[in-house]
Motif scaffolding. Sequence first.
Motif, PDB file in Angstrom:
ATOM      1  N   GLU A 132      -2.146  18.705 -53.738  1.00 24.59           N
ATOM      2  CA  GLU A 132      -1.312  18.837 -52.548  1.00 24.59           C
ATOM      3  C   GLU A 132      -1.490  20.201 -51.877  1.00 24.59           C
ATOM      4  OE1 GLU A 132       1.067  19.653 -56.286  1.00 24.59           O
ATOM      5  OE2 GLU A 132      -0.251  18.059 -55.631  1.00 24.59           O
ATOM      6  N   PRO A 133      -1.182  20.275 -50.570  1.00 19.28           N
ATOM      7  CA  PRO A 133      -1.247  21.566 -49.875  1.00 19.28           C
ATOM      8  C   PRO A 133      -0.243  22.544 -50.487  1.00 19.28           C
ATOM      9  CG  PRO A 133      -0.940  19.752 -48.316  1.00 19.28           C
ATOM     10  CD  PRO A 133      -0.785  19.192 -49.696  1.00 19.28           C
ATOM     11  N   ASP A 134      -0.521  23.829 -50.411  1.00 18.80           N
ATOM     12  CA  ASP A 134       0.372  24.865 -50.945  1.00 18.80           C
ATOM     13  C   ASP A 134       0.698  24.607 -52.413  1.00 18.80           C
ATOM     14  OD1 ASP A 134       0.498  26.174 -48.446  1.00 18.80           O
ATOM     15  OD2 ASP A 134       1.992  24.716 -47.780  1.00 18.80           O
ATOM     16  N   PHE A 135      -0.336  24.334 -53.183  1.00 17.76           N
ATOM     17  CA  PHE A 135      -0.182  24.031 -54.609  1.00 17.76           C
ATOM     18  C   PHE A 135       0.613  25.112 -55.323  1.00 17.76           C
ATOM     19  CE2 PHE A 135      -1.367  24.289 -59.020  1.00 17.76           C
ATOM     20  CZ  PHE A 135      -1.339  22.967 -59.428  1.00 17.76           C
ATOM     21  N   ILE A 136       1.569  24.694 -56.142  1.00 20.70           N
ATOM     22  CA  ILE A 136       2.376  25.607 -56.958  1.00 20.70           C
ATOM     23  C   ILE A 136       2.214  25.190 -58.415  1.00 20.70           C
ATOM     24  CG2 ILE A 136       4.714  26.374 -57.500  1.00 20.70           C
ATOM     25  CD1 ILE A 136       5.405  25.831 -54.558  1.00 20.70           C
ATOM     26  N   CYS A 137       1.971  26.161 -59.283  1.00 20.75           N
ATOM     27  CA  CYS A 137       1.798  25.894 -60.716  1.00 20.75           C
ATOM     28  C   CYS A 137       3.161  25.582 -61.337  1.00 20.75           C
ATOM     29  CB  CYS A 137       1.155  27.102 -61.404  1.00 20.75           C
ATOM     30  SG  CYS A 137      -0.411  27.584 -60.680  1.00 20.75           S
ATOM     31  N   SER A 138       3.527  24.331 -61.344  1.00 16.09           N
ATOM     32  CA  SER A 138       4.843  23.927 -61.855  1.00 16.09           C
ATOM     33  C   SER A 138       4.724  23.417 -63.289  1.00 16.09           C
ATOM     34  CB  SER A 138       5.422  22.826 -60.969  1.00 16.09           C
ATOM     35  OG  SER A 138       4.654  21.636 -61.130  1.00 16.09           O
ATOM     36  N   GLU A 139       5.873  23.183 -63.898  1.00 16.23           N
ATOM     37  CA  GLU A 139       5.885  22.645 -65.265  1.00 16.23           C
ATOM     38  C   GLU A 139       5.296  21.235 -65.293  1.00 16.23           C
ATOM     39  OE1 GLU A 139       6.347  24.056 -68.252  1.00 16.23           O
ATOM     40  OE2 GLU A 139       6.417  25.857 -67.023  1.00 16.23           O
ATOM     41  N   LYS A 140       5.496  20.489 -64.209  1.00 15.37           N
ATOM     42  CA  LYS A 140       4.932  19.135 -64.127  1.00 15.37           C
ATOM     43  C   LYS A 140       3.406  19.215 -64.157  1.00 15.37           C
ATOM     44  CE  LYS A 140       6.768  15.874 -61.709  1.00 15.37           C
ATOM     45  NZ  LYS A 140       7.319  15.047 -60.656  1.00 15.37           N
ATOM     46  N   HIS A 141       2.843  20.171 -63.407  1.00 14.07           N
ATOM     47  CA  HIS A 141       1.390  20.357 -63.394  1.00 14.07           C
ATOM     48  C   HIS A 141       0.893  20.839 -64.758  1.00 14.07           C
ATOM     49  CE1 HIS A 141       2.192  20.637 -58.983  1.00 14.07           C
ATOM     50  NE2 HIS A 141       1.149  19.835 -58.976  1.00 14.07           N
ATOM     51  N   ARG A 142       1.623  21.803 -65.340  1.00 14.13           N
ATOM     52  CA  ARG A 142       1.234  22.322 -66.647  1.00 14.13           C
ATOM     53  C   ARG A 142       1.190  21.188 -67.685  1.00 14.13           C
ATOM     54  NH1 ARG A 142       1.183  27.292 -67.976  1.00 14.13           N
ATOM     55  NH2 ARG A 142       2.720  27.925 -66.407  1.00 14.13           N
ATOM     56  N   ALA A 143       2.219  20.331 -67.676  1.00 12.99           N
ATOM     57  CA  ALA A 143       2.279  19.214 -68.625  1.00 12.99           C
ATOM     58  C   ALA A 143       1.085  18.277 -68.415  1.00 12.99           C
ATOM     59  CB  ALA A 143       3.597  18.465 -68.465  1.00 12.99           C
ATOM     60  N   PHE A 144       0.746  17.994 -67.166  1.00 13.49           N
ATOM     61  CA  PHE A 144      -0.389  17.118 -66.876  1.00 13.49           C
ATOM     62  C   PHE A 144      -1.678  17.706 -67.453  1.00 13.49           C
ATOM     63  CE2 PHE A 144      -4.121  16.414 -64.206  1.00 13.49           C
ATOM     64  CZ  PHE A 144      -4.253  15.032 -64.294  1.00 13.49           C
ATOM     65  N   PHE A 145      -1.940  18.982 -67.145  1.00 16.90           N
ATOM     66  CA  PHE A 145      -3.187  19.595 -67.607  1.00 16.90           C
ATOM     67  C   PHE A 145      -3.215  19.749 -69.126  1.00 16.90           C
ATOM     68  CE2 PHE A 145      -3.445  21.109 -63.115  1.00 16.90           C
ATOM     69  CZ  PHE A 145      -4.633  20.458 -62.796  1.00 16.90           C
ATOM     70  N   LYS A 185      -5.584  26.256 -55.368  1.00 13.09           N
ATOM     71  CA  LYS A 185      -4.989  26.570 -54.072  1.00 13.09           C
ATOM     72  C   LYS A 185      -5.990  26.446 -52.928  1.00 13.09           C
ATOM     73  CE  LYS A 185      -1.392  29.210 -56.170  1.00 13.09           C
ATOM     74  NZ  LYS A 185      -0.367  30.167 -56.044  1.00 13.09           N
ATOM     75  N   SER A 186      -7.269  26.525 -53.237  1.00  8.83           N
ATOM     76  CA  SER A 186      -8.263  26.439 -52.166  1.00  8.83           C
ATOM     77  C   SER A 186      -8.987  25.089 -52.131  1.00  8.83           C
ATOM     78  CB  SER A 186      -9.278  27.576 -52.299  1.00  8.83           C
ATOM     79  OG  SER A 186      -9.971  27.465 -53.518  1.00  8.83           O
ATOM     80  N   ASN A 187      -8.514  24.133 -52.908  1.00  5.78           N
ATOM     81  CA  ASN A 187      -9.175  22.821 -52.931  1.00  5.78           C
ATOM     82  C   ASN A 187      -8.205  21.673 -52.677  1.00  5.78           C
ATOM     83  OD1 ASN A 187     -12.196  22.998 -53.685  1.00  5.78           O
ATOM     84  ND2 ASN A 187     -11.189  24.564 -54.923  1.00  5.78           N
ATOM     85  N   THR A 188      -7.326  21.890 -51.719  1.00  4.71           N
ATOM     86  CA  THR A 188      -6.398  20.839 -51.303  1.00  4.71           C
ATOM     87  C   THR A 188      -7.178  19.584 -50.947  1.00  4.71           C
ATOM     88  OG1 THR A 188      -4.840  22.449 -50.440  1.00  4.71           O
ATOM     89  CG2 THR A 188      -4.697  20.233 -49.525  1.00  4.71           C
ATOM     90  N   GLY A 189      -6.677  18.435 -51.385  1.00  5.28           N
ATOM     91  CA  GLY A 189      -7.322  17.165 -51.049  1.00  5.28           C
ATOM     92  C   GLY A 189      -8.313  16.674 -52.086  1.00  5.28           C
ATOM     93  N   LYS A 190      -8.746  17.548 -52.990  1.00  5.30           N
ATOM     94  CA  LYS A 190      -9.611  17.089 -54.079  1.00  5.30           C
ATOM     95  C   LYS A 190      -8.726  16.443 -55.139  1.00  5.30           C
ATOM     96  CE  LYS A 190     -13.542  20.053 -53.376  1.00  5.30           C
ATOM     97  NZ  LYS A 190     -14.531  20.932 -53.953  1.00  5.30           N
TER      98      LYS A 190
END
Length: 191
Positions: free
Chosen positions: A81-94, A113-118
């Motif tokens: 997503e645009p303006d990506f934020i390193c959230s706990e949801k993202h951390r759990a996924f990775f 942060k520089s690859n929005t849309g991938k």
Amino acid sequence: MQERPTLNKQLDGAIFRNFYWLKEELVEFCRNNGLPTTGGKLEITERIAHFLDTGEILLFRSNQKKNTTPPTTITEDSLIEPDFICSEKHRAFFKERIGKGFSFNVHFQKWLKSNTGKTYKEAITAYYEILEGKKKGKNTIHKQFEYNTYIRDFFEDNKGKCFEDAIKCWKYKKQLQGHNRYEKSDLVALE
């Protein structure tokens, strides 16, 4: 060799840019001269240089994040997503996909942060490439970390020298006009 000048309102912007300044020095100058102190070192440096050249105070441009919420469920096919934020949801996924050793290192955060849309699948591949690059010593140190770059390059060129030697050379180098990259001639500081 020109000695490092005092940072004051009479300094020319071009001369100012040719010397190394600590962020604390830059912030203090801003406070003393009514300039905004917010932002990173590079942004503050440009704000001061503009002030020295023109006398104008550039107002801080807020990069406020748009209120974008990550998808409720992240899959490998989800788009970053645009303006990506390193959230706990993202951390759990990775962590689920990469393993417990996963961390949001600086290079990976910048990639996200520089690859929005991938896709997140592409992000996982990029993460492993970044780790591999780190192992080979190929990751670049960004401009605002001149000290780190200098110390790394010093030790690459001077096997067997100690950290104190590197610091002496760094202190010598940052007092000189021009770039702050390591050069063999900096070893004069050890004589």
